[in-house]
Write a protein that holds these residues in place. Structure first.
Motif, PDB file in Angstrom:
ATOM      1  N   SER A   6       0.826  -1.216   0.000  1.00  0.00           N
ATOM      2  CA  SER A   6       0.000   0.000   0.000  1.00  0.00           C
ATOM      3  C   SER A   6       0.856   1.259   0.000  1.00  0.00           C
ATOM      4  O   SER A   6       2.056   1.230   0.304  1.00  0.00           O
ATOM      5  CB  SER A   6      -0.903   0.018   1.231  1.00  0.00           C
ATOM      6  OG  SER A   6      -0.124   0.271   2.398  1.00  0.00           O
ATOM      7  N   GLU A   7       0.198   2.360  -0.298  1.00  0.00           N
ATOM      8  CA  GLU A   7       0.812   3.675  -0.067  1.00  0.00           C
ATOM      9  C   GLU A   7       0.767   3.938   1.443  1.00  0.00           C
ATOM     10  O   GLU A   7      -0.012   3.319   2.173  1.00  0.00           O
ATOM     11  CB  GLU A   7       0.012   4.762  -0.795  1.00  0.00           C
ATOM     12  CG  GLU A   7      -0.006   4.638  -2.311  1.00  0.00           C
ATOM     13  CD  GLU A   7       1.345   4.949  -2.933  1.00  0.00           C
ATOM     14  OE1 GLU A   7       2.049   5.832  -2.401  1.00  0.00           O
ATOM     15  OE2 GLU A   7       1.705   4.305  -3.937  1.00  0.00           O
ATOM     16  N   GLU A   8       1.594   4.861   1.905  1.00  0.00           N
ATOM     17  CA  GLU A   8       1.565   5.230   3.321  1.00  0.00           C
ATOM     18  C   GLU A   8       0.269   5.978   3.640  1.00  0.00           C
ATOM     19  O   GLU A   8      -0.118   6.885   2.908  1.00  0.00           O
ATOM     20  CB  GLU A   8       2.768   6.123   3.640  1.00  0.00           C
ATOM     21  CG  GLU A   8       2.858   6.553   5.095  1.00  0.00           C
ATOM     22  CD  GLU A   8       4.068   7.452   5.326  1.00  0.00           C
ATOM     23  OE1 GLU A   8       5.164   6.918   5.568  1.00  0.00           O
ATOM     24  OE2 GLU A   8       3.906   8.690   5.227  1.00  0.00           O
TER      25      GLU A   8
ATOM     26  N   PHE B 247       0.808   5.932  11.245  1.00  0.00           N
ATOM     27  CA  PHE B 247       1.124   5.643   9.843  1.00  0.00           C
ATOM     28  C   PHE B 247       0.756   4.194   9.541  1.00  0.00           C
ATOM     29  O   PHE B 247       1.204   3.272  10.242  1.00  0.00           O
ATOM     30  CB  PHE B 247       2.619   5.844   9.572  1.00  0.00           C
ATOM     31  CG  PHE B 247       3.086   7.269   9.730  1.00  0.00           C
ATOM     32  CD1 PHE B 247       3.022   8.163   8.665  1.00  0.00           C
ATOM     33  CD2 PHE B 247       3.584   7.718  10.948  1.00  0.00           C
ATOM     34  CE1 PHE B 247       3.457   9.472   8.813  1.00  0.00           C
ATOM     35  CE2 PHE B 247       4.028   9.028  11.109  1.00  0.00           C
ATOM     36  CZ  PHE B 247       3.961   9.908  10.029  1.00  0.00           C
ATOM     37  N   GLY B 248      -0.049   3.979   8.515  1.00  0.00           N
ATOM     38  CA  GLY B 248      -0.491   2.632   8.166  1.00  0.00           C
ATOM     39  C   GLY B 248       0.149   2.108   6.901  1.00  0.00           C
ATOM     40  O   GLY B 248       0.322   2.849   5.923  1.00  0.00           O
ATOM     41  N   TYR B 249       0.489   0.826   6.925  1.00  0.00           N
ATOM     42  CA  TYR B 249       1.112   0.158   5.767  1.00  0.00           C
ATOM     43  C   TYR B 249       0.535  -1.243   5.621  1.00  0.00           C
ATOM     44  O   TYR B 249       0.301  -1.933   6.625  1.00  0.00           O
ATOM     45  CB  TYR B 249       2.633   0.030   5.954  1.00  0.00           C
ATOM     46  CG  TYR B 249       3.349   1.320   6.214  1.00  0.00           C
ATOM     47  CD1 TYR B 249       3.877   2.080   5.176  1.00  0.00           C
ATOM     48  CD2 TYR B 249       3.497   1.792   7.520  1.00  0.00           C
ATOM     49  CE1 TYR B 249       4.541   3.276   5.423  1.00  0.00           C
ATOM     50  CE2 TYR B 249       4.156   2.987   7.782  1.00  0.00           C
ATOM     51  CZ  TYR B 249       4.670   3.724   6.725  1.00  0.00           C
ATOM     52  OH  TYR B 249       5.318   4.905   6.974  1.00  0.00           O
TER      53      TYR B 249
ATOM     54  N   LEU C 132       0.087  -8.478   5.689  1.00  0.00           N
ATOM     55  CA  LEU C 132       0.633  -7.884   6.920  1.00  0.00           C
ATOM     56  C   LEU C 132       0.223  -6.425   6.961  1.00  0.00           C
ATOM     57  O   LEU C 132       0.427  -5.697   5.985  1.00  0.00           O
ATOM     58  CB  LEU C 132       2.165  -7.991   6.928  1.00  0.00           C
ATOM     59  CG  LEU C 132       2.919  -7.115   7.948  1.00  0.00           C
ATOM     60  CD1 LEU C 132       2.677  -7.600   9.374  1.00  0.00           C
ATOM     61  CD2 LEU C 132       4.420  -7.095   7.638  1.00  0.00           C
ATOM     62  N   ILE C 133      -0.370  -6.001   8.081  1.00  0.00           N
ATOM     63  CA  ILE C 133      -0.704  -4.589   8.295  1.00  0.00           C
ATOM     64  C   ILE C 133       0.140  -4.087   9.460  1.00  0.00           C
ATOM     65  O   ILE C 133       0.123  -4.680  10.545  1.00  0.00           O
ATOM     66  CB  ILE C 133      -2.191  -4.380   8.651  1.00  0.00           C
ATOM     67  CG1 ILE C 133      -3.112  -5.073   7.651  1.00  0.00           C
ATOM     68  CG2 ILE C 133      -2.513  -2.884   8.764  1.00  0.00           C
ATOM     69  CD1 ILE C 133      -3.149  -4.469   6.296  1.00  0.00           C
TER      70      ILE C 133
ATOM     71  N   SER D 262      -7.277   1.499   0.858  1.00  0.00           N
ATOM     72  CA  SER D 262      -6.418   2.060  -0.203  1.00  0.00           C
ATOM     73  C   SER D 262      -5.812   0.977  -1.101  1.00  0.00           C
ATOM     74  O   SER D 262      -5.202   1.284  -2.123  1.00  0.00           O
ATOM     75  CB  SER D 262      -5.283   2.884   0.422  1.00  0.00           C
ATOM     76  OG  SER D 262      -4.278   2.030   0.963  1.00  0.00           O
ATOM     77  N   CYS D 263      -5.967  -0.300  -0.694  1.00  0.00           N
ATOM     78  CA  CYS D 263      -5.343  -1.403  -1.429  1.00  0.00           C
ATOM     79  C   CYS D 263      -6.243  -1.928  -2.542  1.00  0.00           C
ATOM     80  O   CYS D 263      -7.472  -1.868  -2.454  1.00  0.00           O
ATOM     81  CB  CYS D 263      -5.040  -2.573  -0.481  1.00  0.00           C
ATOM     82  SG  CYS D 263      -3.790  -2.208   0.761  1.00  0.00           S
ATOM     83  N   GLU D 264      -5.597  -2.472  -3.558  1.00  0.00           N
ATOM     84  CA  GLU D 264      -6.334  -3.231  -4.570  1.00  0.00           C
ATOM     85  C   GLU D 264      -6.441  -4.670  -4.061  1.00  0.00           C
ATOM     86  O   GLU D 264      -5.426  -5.331  -3.846  1.00  0.00           O
ATOM     87  CB  GLU D 264      -5.610  -3.199  -5.911  1.00  0.00           C
ATOM     88  CG  GLU D 264      -6.340  -3.982  -6.988  1.00  0.00           C
ATOM     89  CD  GLU D 264      -5.549  -4.125  -8.281  1.00  0.00           C
ATOM     90  OE1 GLU D 264      -5.968  -4.938  -9.127  1.00  0.00           O
ATOM     91  OE2 GLU D 264      -4.511  -3.449  -8.425  1.00  0.00           O
TER      92      GLU D 264
END
Length: 210
Positions: free
Chosen positions: A14-16, A27-29, A99-100, A130-132
């Protein structure tokens, strides 16, 4: 489509994502992963990226039912205020092999248990949104071993049944001195039994499930 034959995961990293709450930054990833050994290097990279952060909370899930493995890590936050709400979003979105990570930079104001749960859950939700999200098939891998003279026979079945070749190699048999072929193939779970039986019934050809 066979329900047990597919699963959902994310297509790319993902984007940040950034959530601000009372001075704290979250901050999420999201990362697609195949095994738990990938988790630690990702966390180490994020620690270099955020040298001032104190908490690197995460959750991941691998595999499909009935063979699911998961972990939720609060990384110093009060018990079940970070890892569990992050994992809850993985379950809510119905994804696996993911993984998040939510990185928190403390802003000086305590959020309390409820505030932390909401912040970590919301960041994880925003990150997954935000993810595909894509659908993948659950694949079964086979190793097919055969004398070189039977190569064409094996390849014909692979082509007819549209099997994916993962790897192939030739080696010399120590007893006979003749070349032996080894091909690793994969097929989706619902076709696996049929494919296994086809090769298992063929003369001088050995197949085993990996």
């Amino acid at each position: 489509m066979d329900y047990n034959d597919t699963y959902q995961t994310i297509a790319f990293e993902s984007e940040e994502i950034l959530l601000k709450e009372k001075g704290s930054k979250f901050f999420g990833y999201a990362f697609p992963i195949e095994n738990e050994e990938e988790v630690k290097p990702i966390i180490e990279t994020l620690k270099k990226q955020h040298p001032h952060a104190v908490h690197f909370c995460y959750a991941y899930q691998l595999g499909t039912a009935p063979n699911i493995s998961y972990r939720a890590n609060d990384d110093g936050e009060p018990s079940n205020t970070a890892g569990a709400p992050i994992y809850g979003q993985i379950q809510s979105f119905g994804v696996t092999n993911v993984l998040i990570v939510v990185v928190r930079i403390f802003g000086g104001v305590k959020l309390g248990v409820g505030g932390l749960i909401t912040a970590y859950r919301t960041t994880a939700q925003m990150t997954l949104e935000s993810c595909e999200i894509i659908e993948k098939t659950i694949d079964v891998h086979f190793l097919i071993s055969f004398d070189y003279k039977n190569m064409n026979k094996v390849m014909r079945v692979i082509k007819e049944k549209k099997l994916d070749i993962v790897s192939q190699e030739m080696e010399m048999d120590q007893d006979s001195g003749l070349p032996i072929g080894k091909i690793e193939t994969k097929t989706r779970k619902k076709n696996a039994e049929i494919i296994f039986d086809i090769f298992d019934l063929m003369f001088e050809i050995d197949i085993k499930t990996l």
